[in-house]
Scaffold this active site. Structure first.
Site, mmCIF file in Angstrom:
data_model
loop_
_atom_site.group_PDB
_atom_site.id
_atom_site.type_symbol
_atom_site.label_atom_id
_atom_site.label_comp_id
_atom_site.label_asym_id
_atom_site.label_seq_id
_atom_site.Cartn_x
_atom_site.Cartn_y
_atom_site.Cartn_z
ATOM 1 N N ASP A 88 0.832 -1.215 0.000
ATOM 2 C CA ASP A 88 0.000 0.000 0.000
ATOM 3 C C ASP A 88 0.862 1.258 0.000
ATOM 4 O O ASP A 88 0.584 2.219 0.715
ATOM 5 C CB ASP A 88 -0.958 -0.010 1.191
ATOM 6 C CG ASP A 88 -2.208 0.842 0.939
ATOM 7 O OD1 ASP A 88 -2.528 1.119 -0.234
ATOM 8 O OD2 ASP A 88 -2.857 1.234 1.926
ATOM 9 N N LYS A 126 1.806 4.653 -1.164
ATOM 10 C CA LYS A 126 1.076 5.755 -1.796
ATOM 11 C C LYS A 126 1.387 7.030 -1.013
ATOM 12 O O LYS A 126 1.871 6.954 0.126
ATOM 13 C CB LYS A 126 -0.429 5.480 -1.804
ATOM 14 C CG LYS A 126 -1.028 5.313 -0.408
ATOM 15 C CD LYS A 126 -2.501 4.964 -0.479
ATOM 16 C CE LYS A 126 -3.085 4.792 0.923
ATOM 17 N NZ LYS A 126 -4.495 4.418 0.867
ATOM 18 N N ASP A 157 1.473 2.651 7.767
ATOM 19 C CA ASP A 157 0.385 1.729 7.428
ATOM 20 C C ASP A 157 0.913 0.419 6.854
ATOM 21 O O ASP A 157 0.757 0.120 5.677
ATOM 22 C CB ASP A 157 -0.621 2.366 6.479
ATOM 23 C CG ASP A 157 -1.909 1.548 6.393
ATOM 24 O OD1 ASP A 157 -2.001 0.500 7.066
ATOM 25 O OD2 ASP A 157 -2.809 1.937 5.636
ATOM 26 N N ASN A 209 0.471 7.352 2.657
ATOM 27 C CA ASN A 209 1.192 6.542 3.634
ATOM 28 C C ASN A 209 2.652 6.965 3.782
ATOM 29 O O ASN A 209 3.460 6.228 4.342
ATOM 30 C CB ASN A 209 1.106 5.053 3.268
ATOM 31 C CG ASN A 209 -0.261 4.482 3.572
ATOM 32 O OD1 ASN A 209 -1.000 5.024 4.393
ATOM 33 N ND2 ASN A 209 -0.610 3.399 2.909
ATOM 34 N N THR A 264 -4.739 0.054 -2.377
ATOM 35 C CA THR A 264 -5.536 1.156 -2.911
ATOM 36 C C THR A 264 -5.533 1.053 -4.432
ATOM 37 O O THR A 264 -4.463 0.921 -5.033
ATOM 38 C CB THR A 264 -4.945 2.497 -2.448
ATOM 39 O OG1 THR A 264 -4.858 2.476 -1.014
ATOM 40 C CG2 THR A 264 -5.797 3.664 -2.905
#
Length: 181
Positions: free
Chosen positions: A35, A37, A54, A40, A75
């Site tokens: 994840d 991104k 995260d 994060n 995501t």
């Protein structure tokens, strides 16, 4: 990172180098973040310190060995083509997501024209069909180094994982070399 995009390609590269350092340690343990991104990434503009948060979706060797179903985690904007097609993600999944993150940090938008995050199926179709935008096609300020940076981002976002950077160390090396030249 707060949505204060776009950032200069140099600042984006600096952030990515530091995220590569974090991911290299995780990948050495055979962990896949899944994840990566902007949301994060914690970045202190004053000190230049970067953190990746995260880790709730992290894929560990134990999960890889025992995971029977191919549940899609992450995501939508940052999912690699191979994970969308149901293959078990490896470190190249994180590299793809970091490439999308670099695109977003540098342009202020994700590489999917006119698609909102609510259009999950459409995003996944665009990625699966290799129809997402490349940074090298994006209009940017006149900077002789920008095309080199765009080529690095495009390679990180390569549709086929075999054409992508094979490790974050490789990606980091190219970003560091570009910033030093």
């Amino acid at each position: 990172i707060a949505p204060d995009f776009p950032l200069s390609w140099q600042t984006s590269a600096d952030i990515a180098i530091k995220i590569c350092d974090v991911l290299e340690k995780a990948h050495a343990l055979e962990f896949v973040h899944r994840d990566v991104k902007p949301g994060n990434i914690i970045y202190d503009f004053a000190s230049g310190k970067v953190g990746l948060i995260d880790w709730g979706l992290v894929l560990t060797p134990n999960v890889i060995k025992n995971e029977e179903e191919r549940t899609l985690y992450g995501t939508p904007y940052y999912l690699s083509p191979e994970s969308i097609s149901g293959r078990m993600p490896d470190q190249r999944h994180d590299i793809f997501a970091l490439g999308v993150t670099l695109y977003q940090l540098t342009t202020g938008e994700v590489p999917f024209s006119d698609v909102t995050v609510a259009d999950t199926d459409e995003i996944m179709m665009i990625i699966a069909l290799d129809e997402y935008n490349r940074l090298s096609d994006h209009q940017m300020p006149d900077d002789p180094k920008f095309p080199l940076f765009a080529a690095i981002v495009d390679k990180a976002m390569a549709y086929l994982s075999k054409n992508r950077y094979q490790s974050v160390r490789e990606l980091r090396r190219d970003l560091v070399t570009l910033l030093k030249t």
